[in-house]
Design a protein around this motif. Structure first.
Motif, PDB file in Angstrom:
ATOM      1  N   GLY A   1       4.310  -5.263   5.401  1.00 21.38           N
ATOM      2  CA  GLY A   1       4.538  -4.099   4.550  1.00 21.38           C
ATOM      3  C   GLY A   1       5.883  -3.452   4.786  1.00 21.38           C
ATOM      4  O   GLY A   1       6.837  -3.632   4.019  1.00 21.38           O
ATOM      5  N   SER A   2       6.014  -2.701   5.892  1.00 21.73           N
ATOM      6  CA  SER A   2       7.176  -1.834   6.064  1.00 21.73           C
ATOM      7  C   SER A   2       8.504  -2.579   6.152  1.00 21.73           C
ATOM      8  O   SER A   2       9.531  -2.056   5.744  1.00 21.73           O
ATOM      9  CB  SER A   2       6.978  -0.935   7.286  1.00 21.73           C
TER      10      SER A   2
ATOM     11  N   LYS B   1       0.814  -1.226   0.000  1.00 22.19           N
ATOM     12  CA  LYS B   1       0.000   0.000   0.000  1.00 22.19           C
ATOM     13  C   LYS B   1       0.845   1.272   0.000  1.00 22.19           C
ATOM     14  O   LYS B   1       0.426   2.276  -0.558  1.00 22.19           O
ATOM     15  CB  LYS B   1      -0.976  -0.004   1.173  1.00 22.19           C
TER      16      LYS B   1
ATOM     17  N   SER C   1       4.462  -6.338  10.166  1.00 24.71           N
ATOM     18  CA  SER C   1       5.919  -6.235  10.327  1.00 24.71           C
ATOM     19  C   SER C   1       6.382  -6.351  11.783  1.00 24.71           C
ATOM     20  O   SER C   1       7.369  -7.005  12.076  1.00 24.71           O
ATOM     21  CB  SER C   1       6.413  -4.902   9.755  1.00 24.71           C
TER      22      SER C   1
ATOM     23  N   ARG D   1       0.858 -10.561   6.892  1.00 21.89           N
ATOM     24  CA  ARG D   1       0.772  -9.400   5.992  1.00 21.89           C
ATOM     25  C   ARG D   1       1.882  -8.425   6.373  1.00 21.89           C
ATOM     26  O   ARG D   1       1.807  -7.748   7.385  1.00 21.89           O
ATOM     27  CB  ARG D   1      -0.596  -8.726   6.161  1.00 21.89           C
TER      28      ARG D   1
HETATM   29  C1  LIG Z   1      -0.694  -1.737   6.377  1.00 21.71           C
HETATM   30  C2  LIG Z   1      -1.247  -3.048   6.788  1.00 21.71           C
HETATM   31  C3  LIG Z   1      -0.396  -4.141   7.028  1.00 21.71           C
HETATM   32  C4  LIG Z   1       1.130  -4.045   6.949  1.00 21.71           C
HETATM   33  O1  LIG Z   1       1.614  -3.275   7.993  1.00 21.71           O
HETATM   34  P1  LIG Z   1       3.207  -3.138   8.259  1.00 21.71           P
HETATM   35  O2  LIG Z   1       3.283  -2.731   9.681  1.00 21.71           O
HETATM   36  O3  LIG Z   1       3.682  -2.096   7.317  1.00 21.71           O
HETATM   37  O4  LIG Z   1       3.807  -4.459   8.006  1.00 21.71           O
HETATM   38  C5  LIG Z   1      -0.971  -5.351   7.374  1.00 21.71           C
HETATM   39  N1  LIG Z   1      -2.310  -5.492   7.490  1.00 21.71           N
HETATM   40  C6  LIG Z   1      -3.157  -4.481   7.271  1.00 21.71           C
HETATM   41  C7  LIG Z   1      -4.612  -4.711   7.415  1.00 21.71           C
HETATM   42  C8  LIG Z   1      -2.662  -3.219   6.919  1.00 21.71           C
HETATM   43  O5  LIG Z   1      -3.505  -2.207   6.719  1.00 21.71           O
END
Ligand SMILES: *Cc1c(COP(=O)(O)O)cnc(C)c1O
Length: 216
Positions: free
Chosen positions: A211-212, A29, A194, A209
């Motif tokens: 992301g960062s 995202k 993360s 899941r």
């Molecule tokens: C943004 C998001 C993530 C990832 O978060 P990070 O801390 O960047 O790994 C996972 N799940 C959902 C629902 C998110 O909105």
């Protein structure tokens, strides 16, 4: 470090933590498209997006990718979700379910969904309360093209992930309870981001899941 190197490091940590198969969903995202390309060109073809608009902008750049919808979905956006995502992690209300079912029937596609549960009871987070999930599953039982595969939760952000271990443990307990009651299709647990995915895996996550840690 490239995004792909970060991704491989996350995989390595996952493999050290468990022998179970875990699905790692890179959450793109906030990612630059060059970082997404870096994963894609290394054969990582699965991305998680939380906003339909962003997904629409990116999807043509990565035509062979699978996509997971992880963010809350406005009912009027469902038409752009159905048929485009391998898994919807954020099913959290009847009205949304009705719309997903209707659009899935129209398009003759199956929509795989996870029911989002708000274990930590944070106001800001969506999701059903634990004691609402069974009735929701009963409500969904007659749906034809919306298929529930499991549960999802988000833990509050904390410095020390040990503080949110109970959140993941509660979701795993709920899954086991539901399976004992005959909801044998509740298999997947999407939990862990993360900051806390290794703890989530120790407590039974099947999907994380991240992301960062990948797209920093
Ligand atoms: C943004 C998001 C993530 C990832 O978060 P990070 O801390 O960047 O790994 C996972 N799940 C959902 C629902 C998110 O909105």
């Amino acid at each position: 470090m490239t995004a792909y190197e970060n991704y491989m490091n996350v995989l390595k940590k996952i493999k050290k933590t468990t022998h179970r198969n875990i699905v790692l969903v890179p959450v793109s995202k906030y990612a630059k498209s060059s970082d997404m390309e870096n994963l894609y060109n290394n054969n990582v073809k699965i991305f998680g997006e939380s906003r339909v608009e962003k997904f629409i902008k990116k999807k043509d750049l990565f035509p062979q990718s699978k996509w997971h919808m992880i963010g809350s979905i406005q009912t009027r956006k469902v038409k752009d979700v159905v048929g485009n995502f391998d898994l919807i992690h954020s099913l959290d209300r009847e009205k949304l379910a009705l719309e997903i079912e209707k659009r899935s029937l129209d398009k003759s596609v199956i929509s795989n969904c996870l029911v989002q549960v708000n274990i930590s009871k944070e106001e800001s987070k969506s999701g059903l309360e634990i004691n609402e999930v069974e009735d929701f599953l009963l409500y969904l039982a007659d749906f034809k093209n919306l298929q529930v595969k499991g549960l999802m939760t988000m833990a509050p952000y904390v410095e020390n992930p040990e503080e949110v271990r109970y959140v993941f443990r509660e979701l795993d307990k709920l899954k086991n309870k539901l399976k004992l009651k005959g909801f044998d299709y509740v298999n997947e647990l999407s939990m862990g981001m993360s900051n806390d995915y290794l703890v989530a895996i120790e407590e039974g996550a099947t999907i994380v899941r991240v992301g960062s840690e990948i797209f920093n």
